[in-house]
Write a protein that holds these residues in place. Structure first.
Motif, PDB file in Angstrom:
ATOM      1  N   TYR A  23       9.157  13.234  18.514  1.00  0.00           N
ATOM      2  CA  TYR A  23       9.806  13.399  17.430  1.00  0.00           C
ATOM      3  C   TYR A  23      11.129  14.071  17.235  1.00  0.00           C
ATOM      4  O   TYR A  23      11.552  14.464  18.314  1.00  0.00           O
ATOM      5  CB  TYR A  23       8.940  13.928  16.199  1.00  0.00           C
ATOM      6  N   GLN A  59       9.226  11.237  11.577  1.00  0.00           N
ATOM      7  CA  GLN A  59       8.591  10.496  12.686  1.00  0.00           C
ATOM      8  C   GLN A  59       8.354   8.937  12.105  1.00  0.00           C
ATOM      9  O   GLN A  59       8.504   8.120  12.790  1.00  0.00           O
ATOM     10  CB  GLN A  59       7.208  10.945  12.558  1.00  0.00           C
ATOM     11  N   ARG A  60       8.330   8.737  10.878  1.00  0.00           N
ATOM     12  CA  ARG A  60       8.185   7.527  10.347  1.00  0.00           C
ATOM     13  C   ARG A  60       9.821   6.603  10.454  1.00  0.00           C
ATOM     14  O   ARG A  60       9.655   5.472  10.721  1.00  0.00           O
ATOM     15  CB  ARG A  60       7.799   7.422   8.812  1.00  0.00           C
ATOM     16  N   LEU A 113       9.924   4.980  13.919  1.00  0.00           N
ATOM     17  CA  LEU A 113       9.298   3.693  13.839  1.00  0.00           C
ATOM     18  C   LEU A 113      10.341   2.624  13.502  1.00  0.00           C
ATOM     19  O   LEU A 113      10.448   1.564  13.909  1.00  0.00           O
ATOM     20  CB  LEU A 113       8.058   3.709  13.278  1.00  0.00           C
ATOM     21  N   THR A 114      11.017   2.771  12.088  1.00  0.00           N
ATOM     22  CA  THR A 114      11.753   1.718  11.427  1.00  0.00           C
ATOM     23  C   THR A 114      12.954   1.630  12.290  1.00  0.00           C
ATOM     24  O   THR A 114      13.706   0.589  12.191  1.00  0.00           O
ATOM     25  CB  THR A 114      11.899   2.219   9.926  1.00  0.00           C
ATOM     26  N   ASN A 145      13.219   1.736  15.524  1.00  0.00           N
ATOM     27  CA  ASN A 145      12.989   1.053  16.800  1.00  0.00           C
ATOM     28  C   ASN A 145      13.415   2.206  18.141  1.00  0.00           C
ATOM     29  O   ASN A 145      13.502   1.881  19.075  1.00  0.00           O
ATOM     30  CB  ASN A 145      13.743  -0.068  17.153  1.00  0.00           C
ATOM     31  N   VAL A 153      10.577   4.086  18.909  1.00  0.00           N
ATOM     32  CA  VAL A 153       9.541   4.124  19.718  1.00  0.00           C
ATOM     33  C   VAL A 153       9.319   2.747  20.309  1.00  0.00           C
ATOM     34  O   VAL A 153       8.993   1.767  19.754  1.00  0.00           O
ATOM     35  CB  VAL A 153       8.361   4.446  18.484  1.00  0.00           C
ATOM     36  N   PRO A 188       3.937   2.180  20.149  1.00  0.00           N
ATOM     37  CA  PRO A 188       3.570   2.956  18.895  1.00  0.00           C
ATOM     38  C   PRO A 188       2.366   3.401  19.427  1.00  0.00           C
ATOM     39  O   PRO A 188       1.817   4.830  19.091  1.00  0.00           O
ATOM     40  CB  PRO A 188       3.631   1.813  17.744  1.00  0.00           C
ATOM     41  N   TRP A 225       2.647   6.508  21.674  1.00  0.00           N
ATOM     42  CA  TRP A 225       3.354   7.454  21.098  1.00  0.00           C
ATOM     43  C   TRP A 225       2.431   8.264  20.109  1.00  0.00           C
ATOM     44  O   TRP A 225       2.389   9.426  20.092  1.00  0.00           O
ATOM     45  CB  TRP A 225       4.352   6.565  20.269  1.00  0.00           C
ATOM     46  N   THR A 226       1.522   7.340  19.552  1.00  0.00           N
ATOM     47  CA  THR A 226       0.389   8.116  18.437  1.00  0.00           C
ATOM     48  C   THR A 226      -0.371   8.950  19.490  1.00  0.00           C
ATOM     49  O   THR A 226      -0.604  10.155  19.118  1.00  0.00           O
ATOM     50  CB  THR A 226      -0.232   7.131  17.685  1.00  0.00           C
TER      51      THR A 226
END
Length: 251
Positions: A34, A132-133, A136-137, A139, A141, A144, A147-148
């Protein structure tokens, strides 16, 4: 700060910090998990839940100065020299740092300050989840699922570091049990995660509940032993062993 580490994974960290300017990257085993931006706290170690831990906390990740990132084009900013890309430019980072123990002592003496900081830290947790979200949006990550998993691994390691700090003072564990439970609820630390974190610290769940490690020496338990108690079967064995040891050294 230039491209430097603020914290190093696996190393003891005696500070709590807040980002005043710039962007930092949090990396677990080299994987970006993050981002930290202006106003984010670093290494608060459960303070938002009421855990007033002093001393050092083992860092569960490395925190480094990140590269500037162009959200619109989803690529790193690059400085241009004669039309050619060069090394990505680094962003300027400023941090405010407190010694953890000194800050905790200050908070213990000032309830109003303590409540204000806890409120700020609680909001900071929400901001970090939003960031963190955004990763993702934007790019940022690549994988995914991986990463999680890495974030979950980091969360358990962070919890283990908190336990490690608490277990340096086993007599205080029971006093912190309520706030530790609160931390576990906030961060979804299940019983299995709790037991794995304890195992990493070399403790069992039963030892943790008792607040004492099996086989550990308790001075209070033995300080009032009488001569008669000393000569019982248990202590006679100890005395015989000591006598043999003395003879082997003196002969």
């Amino acid at each position: 700060l230039d491209y430097l580490r603020c914290c190093m994974q696996g190393f003891a960290n005696p500070h709590i910090r807040v980002v005043l300017e710039g962007e930092l990257e949090v990396r677990r085993d080299g994987t970006l998990t993050y981002i930290l931006e202006e106003g984010n706290f670093i290494s608060e170690a459960g303070l938002h839940a009421g855990l007033m831990l002093t001393g050092t906390i083992e860092s569960c990740a490395s925190i480094v100065v990140g590269k500037n990132y162009d959200i619109d084009h989803r690529k790193e900013y690059r400085s241009k020299v004669e039309g050619k890309d060069t090394i990505p430019t680094k962003n300027k980072v400023r941090l405010l740092s407190w010694d953890r123990t000194e800050l905790i002592h200050l908070l213990e003496s000032d309830k109003s300050l303590r409540n204000s900081l806890k409120a700020a830290l609680s909001w900071d947790i929400v901001r970090k989840l939003k960031l963190q979200r955004h990763m993702l949006t934007q790019n940022r990550v690549q994988n995914p699922a991986a990463w999680t998993r890495k974030r979950e691994d980091q969360g358990i390691s962070r919890y283990a570091s908190i336990l490690q700090n608490m277990l340096r003072h086993p007599d205080e564990v029971k006093n912190m049990s309520e706030v530790l439970t609160k931390y576990r609820i906030i961060h979804h630390i299940e019983d299995g995660d709790h037991e794995r974190a304890l195992a990493k610290c070399g403790w069992t769940e039963e030892e943790f509940r008792k607040g004492a490690k099996e086989g550990s020496y308790d001075e209070e338990e033995y300080e009032d032993i009488t001569e008669e108690e000393f000569l019982n079967n248990r202590w006679r064995k100890v005395k015989r062993f000591s006598s043999k040891l003395v003879r082997s050294v003196t002969n």
